[in-house]
Design an enzyme around this catalytic site. Structure first.
Site, short mmCIF file in Angstrom:
data_model
loop_
_atom_site.label_atom_id
_atom_site.label_comp_id
_atom_site.label_asym_id
_atom_site.label_seq_id
_atom_site.Cartn_x
_atom_site.Cartn_y
_atom_site.Cartn_z
N ASP A 100 0.86 -1.18 0.00
CA ASP A 100 0.00 0.00 0.00
C ASP A 100 0.90 1.23 0.00
O ASP A 100 2.14 1.12 -0.16
CB ASP A 100 -0.99 -0.04 1.18
CG ASP A 100 -0.35 0.24 2.53
OD1 ASP A 100 0.90 0.35 2.60
OD2 ASP A 100 -1.09 0.36 3.53
N HIS A 101 0.29 2.42 0.19
CA HIS A 101 1.08 3.65 0.17
C HIS A 101 2.15 3.67 1.26
O HIS A 101 3.23 4.20 1.06
CB HIS A 101 0.14 4.86 0.33
CG HIS A 101 -0.76 4.76 1.51
ND1 HIS A 101 -1.84 3.88 1.54
CD2 HIS A 101 -0.74 5.37 2.72
CE1 HIS A 101 -2.45 3.98 2.72
NE2 HIS A 101 -1.80 4.88 3.45
N CYS A 152 3.24 -3.14 4.00
CA CYS A 152 2.41 -1.98 4.33
C CYS A 152 3.09 -1.25 5.48
O CYS A 152 4.28 -1.49 5.74
CB CYS A 152 0.95 -2.38 4.62
SG CYS A 152 0.66 -3.32 6.13
N GLY A 153 2.37 -0.37 6.16
CA GLY A 153 3.02 0.39 7.23
C GLY A 153 3.56 -0.51 8.33
O GLY A 153 4.73 -0.43 8.70
N THR A 154 2.70 -1.38 8.82
CA THR A 154 3.12 -2.32 9.87
C THR A 154 3.42 -3.71 9.34
O THR A 154 4.03 -4.52 10.05
CB THR A 154 1.99 -2.48 10.91
OG1 THR A 154 0.82 -2.95 10.22
CG2 THR A 154 1.69 -1.16 11.62
N GLY A 155 2.93 -4.03 8.17
CA GLY A 155 2.99 -5.39 7.64
C GLY A 155 1.82 -6.24 8.11
O GLY A 155 1.64 -7.37 7.65
N ILE A 156 1.03 -5.70 9.03
CA ILE A 156 -0.04 -6.50 9.64
C ILE A 156 -1.24 -6.65 8.68
O ILE A 156 -1.65 -7.76 8.34
CB ILE A 156 -0.50 -5.89 10.98
CG1 ILE A 156 0.65 -5.93 12.00
CG2 ILE A 156 -1.71 -6.65 11.53
CD1 ILE A 156 0.36 -5.15 13.29
N GLY A 157 -1.79 -5.51 8.25
CA GLY A 157 -3.01 -5.58 7.44
C GLY A 157 -2.79 -6.33 6.14
O GLY A 157 -3.64 -7.14 5.72
N HIS A 192 10.72 -23.72 8.77
CA HIS A 192 9.64 -24.43 9.46
C HIS A 192 8.26 -24.23 8.84
O HIS A 192 7.44 -25.15 8.85
CB HIS A 192 9.56 -23.98 10.93
CG HIS A 192 10.73 -24.47 11.75
ND1 HIS A 192 10.76 -24.40 13.13
CD2 HIS A 192 11.91 -25.05 11.38
CE1 HIS A 192 11.90 -24.91 13.58
NE2 HIS A 192 12.62 -25.30 12.54
N ARG A 216 8.89 -33.18 9.75
CA ARG A 216 7.75 -32.94 10.66
C ARG A 216 7.06 -31.62 10.34
O ARG A 216 5.87 -31.44 10.63
CB ARG A 216 8.22 -32.96 12.11
CG ARG A 216 9.12 -31.82 12.52
CD ARG A 216 9.66 -32.01 13.93
NE ARG A 216 10.39 -30.85 14.42
CZ ARG A 216 11.65 -30.55 14.08
NH1 ARG A 216 12.30 -31.31 13.21
NH2 ARG A 216 12.25 -29.49 14.58
N HIS A 217 7.80 -30.71 9.73
CA HIS A 217 7.20 -29.41 9.41
C HIS A 217 6.19 -29.53 8.28
O HIS A 217 5.22 -28.79 8.21
CB HIS A 217 8.30 -28.39 9.06
CG HIS A 217 9.28 -28.23 10.18
ND1 HIS A 217 8.92 -27.74 11.41
CD2 HIS A 217 10.59 -28.54 10.25
CE1 HIS A 217 9.98 -27.74 12.20
NE2 HIS A 217 11.02 -28.22 11.53
C1 RB5 Z 1 -2.08 2.70 6.36
O1 RB5 Z 1 -2.11 3.93 6.97
C2 RB5 Z 1 -1.79 1.60 7.37
O2 RB5 Z 1 -2.93 1.34 8.13
C3 RB5 Z 1 -1.31 0.36 6.66
O3 RB5 Z 1 -0.17 0.63 5.93
C4 RB5 Z 1 -0.96 -0.82 7.54
O4 RB5 Z 1 -0.09 -0.47 8.55
C5 RB5 Z 1 -2.09 -1.64 8.00
O5 RB5 Z 1 -1.96 -2.70 8.63
#
Ligand code: RB5
Length: 150
Positions: free
Chosen positions: A8-9, A66-71, A99, A133-134
């Site tokens: 993303d941005h 992305c910003g955190t990699g989470i979303g 693994h 096993r993995h």
């Molecule tokens: C965008 O502002 C931010 O929410 C996205 O990059 C990311 O961190 C979401 O998980």
């Protein structure tokens, strides 16, 4: 190796640097799934594109940022067959390959610096799955996908 990459941005600038690294250092063929700039976009669109590109076989592996990699990692993992691993250090990158046979690497551009991202990439690109096993555990992940009808 053919690598699909998307961000993303929040991850756009790191994506461009990782593309350069992939082509110049690893001789990889890159499928750029976007985005194309720093204007605000929605990370699920790019996590999905990368996941679908990998699962369809149009790329061997994928990278999402992305910003955190989470979303974007959550989004990619909704595509059946994707095993996206959010890595913030080299050890996680190594384990994700040995693994978990991670076929998608996720990174957070606002969490790690460019040099750490390149080190994580290096480990992830050069570490093989151990199998054994993995593989049994990965088969159980696939069974969860099947239980919920993909
Ligand atoms: C965008 O502002 C931010 O929410 C996205 O990059 C990311 O961190 C979401 O998980």
């Amino acid at each position: 190796m053919k690598i699909a990459i998307g961000s993303d941005h929040g991850g756009f600038e790191l994506k461009q640097k990782i593309i350069q690294e992939l082509t110049q250092t690893y001789g990889a063929e890159v499928v750029d799934c976007g985005c194309d700039g720093t204007d605000s976009v929605d990370y699920p669109d790019y996590g999905r594109k990368v996941g679908e590109t990998v699962v369809s076989g149009d790329a061997d592996r994928g990278i999402v940022i992305c910003g955190t990699g989470i979303g974007i990692s959550i989004s990619a993992n909704k595509v059946p067959g994707v095993r996206a691993a959010l890595c913030t250090n080299e050890y996680m990158a190594k384990m994700s390959r040995q693994h978990n046979n991670a076929n998608v690497l996720a990174m957070g551009a606002r969490v790690i610096g460019d040099e750490l991202a390149k080190e994580i990439l290096r480990v992830w690109m050069t570490t093989d799955f151990e199998g054994g096993r993995h593989q049994r555990r990965i088969d159980k992940i696939s069974a969860i996908e099947e239980k919920y009808n993909r």
